[in-house]
Design a protein around this motif. Sequence first.
Motif, PDB file in Angstrom:
ATOM      1  N   MET A  57      39.681  31.805  41.522  1.00 21.29           N
ATOM      2  CA  MET A  57      39.552  33.170  41.039  1.00 21.29           C
ATOM      3  C   MET A  57      40.935  33.822  41.001  1.00 21.29           C
ATOM      4  O   MET A  57      41.723  33.681  41.919  1.00 21.29           O
ATOM      5  N   THR A  58      41.222  34.520  39.925  1.00 26.12           N
ATOM      6  CA  THR A  58      42.515  35.180  39.794  1.00 26.12           C
ATOM      7  C   THR A  58      42.433  36.576  40.390  1.00 26.12           C
ATOM      8  O   THR A  58      41.364  37.173  40.476  1.00 26.12           O
ATOM      9  N   SER A  59      43.582  37.073  40.795  1.00 28.19           N
ATOM     10  CA  SER A  59      43.617  38.412  41.352  1.00 28.19           C
ATOM     11  C   SER A  59      43.490  39.440  40.240  1.00 28.19           C
ATOM     12  O   SER A  59      43.779  39.169  39.074  1.00 28.19           O
ATOM     13  N   LYS A  60      43.076  40.616  40.626  1.00 28.28           N
ATOM     14  CA  LYS A  60      42.904  41.717  39.688  1.00 28.28           C
ATOM     15  C   LYS A  60      44.279  42.157  39.185  1.00 28.28           C
ATOM     16  O   LYS A  60      45.233  42.235  39.959  1.00 28.28           O
ATOM     17  N   PRO A  61      44.399  42.442  37.874  1.00 26.04           N
ATOM     18  CA  PRO A  61      45.698  42.884  37.372  1.00 26.04           C
ATOM     19  C   PRO A  61      46.033  44.280  37.891  1.00 26.04           C
ATOM     20  O   PRO A  61      45.131  45.036  38.267  1.00 26.04           O
ATOM     21  N   PRO A  62      47.308  44.640  37.911  1.00 23.69           N
ATOM     22  CA  PRO A  62      47.674  45.988  38.341  1.00 23.69           C
ATOM     23  C   PRO A  62      47.127  47.029  37.360  1.00 23.69           C
ATOM     24  O   PRO A  62      46.797  46.694  36.214  1.00 23.69           O
ATOM     25  N   PRO A  63      47.031  48.273  37.779  1.00 25.53           N
ATOM     26  CA  PRO A  63      46.542  49.320  36.868  1.00 25.53           C
ATOM     27  C   PRO A  63      47.342  49.339  35.568  1.00 25.53           C
ATOM     28  O   PRO A  63      48.562  49.159  35.570  1.00 25.53           O
ATOM     29  N   GLY A  64      46.628  49.508  34.460  1.00 29.70           N
ATOM     30  CA  GLY A  64      47.269  49.569  33.148  1.00 29.70           C
ATOM     31  C   GLY A  64      47.627  48.211  32.566  1.00 29.70           C
ATOM     32  O   GLY A  64      48.360  48.139  31.585  1.00 29.70           O
ATOM     33  N   HIS A  65      47.090  47.127  33.143  1.00 28.56           N
ATOM     34  CA  HIS A  65      47.402  45.771  32.691  1.00 28.56           C
ATOM     35  C   HIS A  65      46.137  44.928  32.535  1.00 28.56           C
ATOM     36  O   HIS A  65      45.070  45.297  33.014  1.00 28.56           O
ATOM     37  N   PHE A  66      46.292  43.776  31.882  1.00 30.26           N
ATOM     38  CA  PHE A  66      45.251  42.764  31.822  1.00 30.26           C
ATOM     39  C   PHE A  66      45.877  41.453  32.257  1.00 30.26           C
ATOM     40  O   PHE A  66      47.102  41.293  32.209  1.00 30.26           O
ATOM     41  N   ASN A  67      45.065  40.517  32.706  1.00 28.62           N
ATOM     42  CA  ASN A  67      45.556  39.192  33.084  1.00 28.62           C
ATOM     43  C   ASN A  67      45.437  38.245  31.913  1.00 28.62           C
ATOM     44  O   ASN A  67      44.439  38.259  31.183  1.00 28.62           O
ATOM     45  N   ILE A  68      46.445  37.400  31.759  1.00 32.61           N
ATOM     46  CA  ILE A  68      46.372  36.324  30.788  1.00 32.61           C
ATOM     47  C   ILE A  68      46.518  35.023  31.559  1.00 32.61           C
ATOM     48  O   ILE A  68      47.423  34.872  32.372  1.00 32.61           O
ATOM     49  N   LEU A  69      45.562  34.122  31.348  1.00 32.73           N
ATOM     50  CA  LEU A  69      45.542  32.825  32.021  1.00 32.73           C
ATOM     51  C   LEU A  69      46.064  31.771  31.060  1.00 32.73           C
ATOM     52  O   LEU A  69      45.654  31.718  29.898  1.00 32.73           O
ATOM     53  N   TYR A  70      46.956  30.931  31.551  1.00 33.86           N
ATOM     54  CA  TYR A  70      47.538  29.866  30.740  1.00 33.86           C
ATOM     55  C   TYR A  70      47.023  28.523  31.237  1.00 33.86           C
ATOM     56  O   TYR A  70      47.217  28.177  32.399  1.00 33.86           O
ATOM     57  N   PHE A  71      46.378  27.766  30.368  1.00 33.25           N
ATOM     58  CA  PHE A  71      45.851  26.462  30.726  1.00 33.25           C
ATOM     59  C   PHE A  71      46.676  25.364  30.055  1.00 33.25           C
ATOM     60  O   PHE A  71      47.258  25.556  28.992  1.00 33.25           O
ATOM     61  N   ALA A  72      46.696  24.188  30.678  1.00 35.32           N
ATOM     62  CA  ALA A  72      47.310  22.964  30.143  1.00 35.32           C
ATOM     63  C   ALA A  72      48.730  23.231  29.634  1.00 35.32           C
ATOM     64  O   ALA A  72      49.558  23.755  30.380  1.00 35.32           O
TER      65      ALA A  72
ATOM     66  N   ALA B  35      50.301  39.238  34.262  1.00 38.57           N
ATOM     67  CA  ALA B  35      49.731  40.518  33.848  1.00 38.57           C
ATOM     68  C   ALA B  35      50.589  41.094  32.725  1.00 38.57           C
ATOM     69  O   ALA B  35      51.817  41.088  32.808  1.00 38.57           O
ATOM     70  N   LEU B  36      49.922  41.556  31.671  1.00 42.40           N
ATOM     71  CA  LEU B  36      50.593  42.207  30.546  1.00 42.40           C
ATOM     72  C   LEU B  36      50.047  43.621  30.389  1.00 42.40           C
ATOM     73  O   LEU B  36      48.889  43.882  30.727  1.00 42.40           O
TER      74      LEU B  36
END
Length: 98
Positions: A1-16, A28-29
Amino acid sequence: MTSKPPPGHFNILYFASAGSYTSKNVEALPAPLPLRKLFGTLEERYQGIRASVLDHSLVTINLTYVDVPDDETAREGEEEVVIQEGDEVAIIPPVSSG
């Protein structure tokens, strides 16, 4: 499980190969970000990633597959998908097995 992004951001997960290219599994972006600008934003951060990885990858937002439009192909009147604060975006390149 990934951590929650900081306020005002979203998480982007990079695979392979996306993770190999960025040397990250997650980052986080800033949000909101129109989906059509996602690949351009990543290309600015990681020069060459679009041709090497992104153009051949699947993308999900909150576990739902989405088609990423080009800035140029956005059509007037089409509802624009916008990545929101707290969303989880995944870049899923093709995986080969041997």
